[in-house]
Enzyme design. Sequence first.
Site, PDB file in Angstrom:
ATOM      1  NE  ARG A  58      -2.106  -0.955   3.714  1.00 59.10           N
ATOM      2  CZ  ARG A  58      -1.736   0.086   4.452  1.00 59.10           C
ATOM      3  NH1 ARG A  58      -2.090   1.306   4.093  1.00 59.10           N
ATOM      4  NH2 ARG A  58      -1.040  -0.084   5.551  1.00 59.10           N
ATOM      5  CE  LYS A 200      -6.101  -4.244   4.284  1.00 57.66           C
ATOM      6  NZ  LYS A 200      -6.810  -4.941   5.393  1.00 57.66           N
ATOM      7  CG  HIS A 219      -7.224  -4.987  10.330  1.00 56.68           C
ATOM      8  ND1 HIS A 219      -5.914  -4.644  10.571  1.00 56.68           N
ATOM      9  CD2 HIS A 219      -7.205  -5.764   9.218  1.00 56.68           C
ATOM     10  CE1 HIS A 219      -5.127  -5.197   9.657  1.00 56.68           C
ATOM     11  NE2 HIS A 219      -5.900  -5.880   8.827  1.00 56.68           N
ATOM     12  CB  SER A 237       1.682  -7.664   9.368  1.00 61.68           C
ATOM     13  OG  SER A 237       2.430  -8.555   8.581  1.00 61.68           O
ATOM     14  CE  LYS A 241      -4.998  -9.696  11.100  1.00 66.15           C
ATOM     15  NZ  LYS A 241      -5.506  -9.896   9.720  1.00 66.15           N
ATOM     16  CB  THR A 242      -3.749 -15.509   8.574  1.00 67.58           C
ATOM     17  OG1 THR A 242      -4.134 -14.210   8.130  1.00 67.58           O
ATOM     18  CG2 THR A 242      -4.203 -16.535   7.552  1.00 67.58           C
ATOM     19  CG  ASP A 256      -7.526  -8.544   6.351  1.00 65.87           C
ATOM     20  OD1 ASP A 256      -6.854  -8.332   7.373  1.00 65.87           O
ATOM     21  OD2 ASP A 256      -7.462  -7.829   5.341  1.00 65.87           O
ATOM     22  NE  ARG A 321       0.052  -9.118   1.637  1.00 67.42           N
ATOM     23  CZ  ARG A 321      -0.558  -8.997   2.813  1.00 67.42           C
ATOM     24  NH1 ARG A 321      -1.610  -9.748   3.098  1.00 67.42           N
ATOM     25  NH2 ARG A 321      -0.116  -8.145   3.709  1.00 67.42           N
TER      26      ARG A 321
END
Length: 534
Positions: A58, A200, A219, A237, A241-242, A256, A321
């Site tokens: 980003r 986003k 988030h 990050s 989390k994932t 996400d 990604r």
Amino acid sequence: MTERVPRHGLDAQGIATVAQIHWNLITAPLVEHAVRRGEGRLAKNGPLVVATGKHTGRSAKDKFIVRDTTTEDTIWWGTTNIGMTPAHFAALKADFLAEVAQRDTLFVQDLFGGSQPEHRVQVRVINELAWHNLFIRTMLVRPEAAELAGFVPEYTIIDLPSFRADPERHGTRGETVIAVNFTEKLILIGGTAYAGEMKKSVFGLLNYLLPVDGIMPMHCSANIGPNGDTAVFFGLSGTGKTTLSADASRTLIGDDEHGWSDTAVFNFEGGCYAKMINLSAEAEPEIFATSKRFGTVLENVVMNEARELDFNDNSLAENSRGSYPLEFIPNTSEKNLGPVPKNIIFLTADAYGVLPPIAKLTPEQAMYHFLSGYTARVAGTEIGVTEPSATFSTCFGAPFMPRHPSVYGNLLKERIARGGVKCWLVNTGWTGGKYGVGKRMPIKATRALLNAALDGGLDTVDYRKDPNFGFMVPMSAPGVDTAILDPRQTWANPAEYDATAANLVDQFVANFAQFAEHVDEGVRQAAPRTSEPA
């Protein structure tokens, strides 16, 4: 190829073009277009492999929100949310529409942001690249054919990577721009081929709209246990989390972005966007399997002449990604939503080695840590850097929060109190010392502690009060070595632990000063301290 053309076309929006418009194409024809146009190549097992050029992430400093009567008093203006004048946006819009008018080909998708029908937004995305159109179709919620027939867009995104902004004419920093106009319900993206900007942008849109209706945008990842208990995982990050939400024994809602309504936790998206760097079948088998499927888009993943992928090669990007439909992951929620949560987990990777592997939070402490959004970066990322550094990203997603953080914090606190939700802080970082001295928290211990928290195994154990942060820390847990539960005892030098803890406390307090006047006394009292108050 069948195209689902809506009754409400671009001309109804005042967008004129001579382009051949491809409406709402499904995966296969979009992949065919992308390959035929030289936008990407198919890998050995079917995924589409693309490169995003110089922008591999980003462009946060190139994102602007039009500052007008709609937004003047509703946006949290500052370094995160940067203003653009209506005049500059008008010039930018005119130039975007001029570009659209002369395009030979355009790809358009009509999609939903949000899976709960009463709280979703209808978004039209206009792309110059076929693979960008495939990406956003994968990432947002795909309407049924009957819903497409009468689709009228509420918000529109025009995404032109080849467009070059003019700083003098458009008020930008350079040639890259992401401009959001809430009054005109229009988002313009130019000068970057990083597809995540579209995703986003919709997240930021929902973060602006939903709080007005009392919906908490988050988030986070989310999953459902076998007894119908939803758990929500906040984390920046690198905190897990994932990975931690992808539990074979629990049903995945999403990885996400979610909303928390009166009746559900609902995914904003219909796809996942996972990091691919160093991906392996052993560490993340579910995600690895998606890299071998037709319909997955791999960004900046290195591929050899035999069309074989090398996930360990970061020569194109550290932030490689993969985007893929949610249903590519086993055991996912059919409706993309679940019941309101019974547990909230704040994930942090504490490279200082100060925080315990798990702690129980009061609602006030939960709001404090939510607004703090703490994790730590490890040493070695820059020459001469030898110590970990704290990172605070409010609401665990500051770049995507248009409103003041207290809006989201108060919503969270109210919903926690209303539902009697249990809140936990889980440290996936270091134990036995800071980064470079200690070691990373064993994933086996983290999973055992998390499972105990979610299944009630920590409800009957004894707790101690942490002297620095004031939260309650279990003194035992099923299947976990008790020695790891008290971080001070894992350090070879307890005095060094105390000094490191005091330093981290000071950083928390300094960061939270910006929120102190926006929260109540209970939250202010939830601040850490190096000694008990008199």
